[in-house]
Design an enzyme around this catalytic site. Structure first.
Site, PDB file in Angstrom:
ATOM      1  CE  LYS A 161       9.279 -43.985  10.379  1.00 21.35           C
ATOM      2  NZ  LYS A 161       9.288 -44.298   8.948  1.00 21.35           N
ATOM      3  CG  ASP A 206       8.568 -46.349   3.968  1.00 16.16           C
ATOM      4  OD1 ASP A 206       7.334 -46.396   4.164  1.00 16.16           O
ATOM      5  OD2 ASP A 206       9.394 -46.565   4.872  1.00 16.16           O
TER       6      ASP A 206
HETATM    7  C1  BGC Z   1       5.336 -45.161   9.521  1.00 18.11           C
HETATM    8  C2  BGC Z   1       4.973 -45.657   8.137  1.00 18.11           C
HETATM    9  C3  BGC Z   1       6.206 -46.184   7.444  1.00 18.11           C
HETATM   10  C4  BGC Z   1       6.910 -47.194   8.316  1.00 18.11           C
HETATM   11  C5  BGC Z   1       8.181 -47.727   7.671  1.00 18.11           C
HETATM   12  C6  BGC Z   1       6.093 -46.211  10.289  1.00 18.11           C
HETATM   13  O1  BGC Z   1       6.519 -45.712  11.510  1.00 18.11           O
HETATM   14  O2  BGC Z   1       4.188 -44.791  10.236  1.00 18.11           O
HETATM   15  O3  BGC Z   1       4.387 -44.635   7.377  1.00 18.11           O
HETATM   16  O4  BGC Z   1       5.825 -46.765   6.229  1.00 18.11           O
HETATM   17  O5  BGC Z   1       7.228 -46.621   9.556  1.00 18.11           O
HETATM   18  O6  BGC Z   1       9.089 -46.718   7.416  1.00 18.11           O
END
Ligand code: BGC
Length: 443
Positions: free
Chosen positions: A194, A230
């Site tokens: 992200k 989360d």
């Molecule tokens: C992460 C996860 C997370 C999800 C939602 C992803 O990019 O790898 O760990 O739960 O985003 O936030």
């Protein structure tokens, strides 16, 4: 095969590089042209439509990767990592006291004070006070030390404001990235997602990084008791209200799910009895090529210009970090094909990232008067016709519907596996869902 005579009060329509003038009273003819244009647009958008067979295929492949992620001998190469969380049984609701909670993983960082107690009628009561802090770009992409120093600084600020700096509170950390846990309060970050990129964090114990930053400041004390993803936090908090909640899903900046898996199938952890929550990290599904025939030219552009090309390919089809940009790329395609905005885009619309994901929700929330769509497009420097507004609406719908269907296929994969493992014909289960896209999108 139409001939149009020029007229001062005629309407101009640019098609294929030519200006065509339509007589005002040629309504039927213009309707025909609009339908033709719409047809061409729909043709381009039809790529986003997935039929039932295709979705079932996605589901099956997801299940296959989930199985590989759980098994010791295939875990390393599996794209869906199926990470044990060490959350084994769900809370009883008997925990009382004051807690501090941190939430890192979206666009904001959140600090929260949670007071759990009983009210006068001895019924259970939770009070929360929280504050959001936006994460500066350099903290996200600098060093791990910079990022965790910033987190500790926010905590210190929060405790100051609430006059509890002297207290050593138990702390729960929602850390929304792939973590390989060794215990509930220990786990190494496998990789950032992200848009996060802070160097020196991958491969290290995240709780350790936090403890070190707190120590460096020296003005606060914390007892870090748990770190959860989360999805896990969502599942647990939903479970307080609904005891059949055994799945957690996030559709926000990123996308992911967790669920309660039989211990005997979680080969990475010893023990056979009971269930453990598994963080699927399904966002990385597709990283071994499982989604190739479903990925479109826009998906490839989004991936190639991202900070982590080749990674999180399923997430890139679905989540908020990428949805707006996908829409923008489709709009640009339509402009270049002369099907939108008279074939001309503004500089802003040509700029990567200018079409924010929240616009997708806003466009689709339009009540029919096109006002909202018009305002968004004007803020992007284009003056749209009514037809342009309708086309933009169609584009948003196509991209977000594909996102929902893809996500649904993954979820069906998880839930059907749970049902099969429990040898049930049918299974009643609740899925706790959270995330900005899920919350803001009207459908
Ligand atoms: C992460 C996860 C997370 C999800 C939602 C992803 O990019 O790898 O760990 O739960 O985003 O936030």
């Amino acid at each position: 095969g139409c001939v149009f005579a020029p007229s001062p009060d005629g309407m101009r329509l640019k098609r294929g590089g030519h200006f065509v003038k339509l007589w005002k009273d040629c309504e039927q003819l213009s309707d025909l042209l609009f339908s033709f244009l719409r047809l061409q647009v729909e043709q381009i958008l039809s790529e986003f439509r997935l039929n039932k067979e295709e979705l079932k295929e996605v589901m099956k492949r997801m299940q296959h990767e989930m199985d590989r992620g759980l098994r010791l001998e295939t875990h390393e190469e599996a794209s869906v990592k199926m990470l044990p969380t060490y959350v084994c049984s769900t809370p009883e609701g008997s925990e009382v006291g004051d807690f501090l909670a941190l939430d890192l993983g979206g666009t904001n960082f959140r600090v929260m004070l949670v007071k759990v107690g009983e009210d006068e009628e001895r019924s259970w009561k939770v009070e929360t006070t929280n504050q959001m802090y936006s994460i500066p770009e350099d903290a996200m992409t600098g060093t791990a030390e910079m990022l965790f120093d910033y987190i500790a600084e926010c905590m210190s600020d929060f405790l100051d404001k609430h006059h509890i700096k002297h207290k050593k509170l138990p702390l729960g950390f929602t850390f929304s990235f792939p973590v390989r846990h060794e215990d509930l309060d220990k786990g190494i970050l496998l990789n950032w997602t992200k848009g996060f990129k802070a160097s020196g964090a991958e491969g290290n114990n995240v709780v350790g990084l936090l403890r070190d930053a707190i120590k460096r400041r020296g003005d606060i004390e914390m007892d870090v008791v748990a770190m959860v993803n989360d999805t896990v936090a969502t599942m647990i908090s939903c479970y307080y209200e609904d005891r059949s909640c055994e799945v957690g899903m996030i559709v926000g900046t990123g996308c992911n799910a967790c669920y309660m898996e039989e211990m005997r199938t979680v080969e990475l952890v010893e023990g056979e009895e009971g269930r453990m929550c598994v963080n699927t990290e399904w966002g990385a599904f597709g990283d071994n090529g499982e989604l190739e025939e479903f990925r479109l030219e826009y998906d490839r552009v989004v991936d190639e210009s991202s900070i982590n090309p080749g990674q999180q390919l399923y997430e890139k089809l679905i989540s908020g970090k990428y949805m707006g940009e996908l829409v923008r790329l489709v709009l640009m395609k339509l402009v270049n094909e002369d099907l939108l905005f008279n074939g001309e885009a503004s500089e802003l619309l040509k700029t990567r990232g200018s079409f924010e994901t929240r616009y997708v929700s806003q466009v689709e929330s339009d009540t029919g008067d096109r006002k909202q769509i018009y305002n968004i497009l004007s803020s992007l420097g284009v003056l749209p016709s009514e037809l342009d507004c309708d086309i933009v609406h169609l584009v948003c719908e196509s991209v977000s519907t594909r996102s929902a269907h893809m996500c649904g296929a993954g979820l069906a994969g998880v839930i059907n596996r749970m049902r099969e493992r429990r040898c049930e014909e049918s299974l009643k289960i609740t899925v706790g869902v959270d995330g900005s896209v899920y919350k803001l999108h009207p459908w």
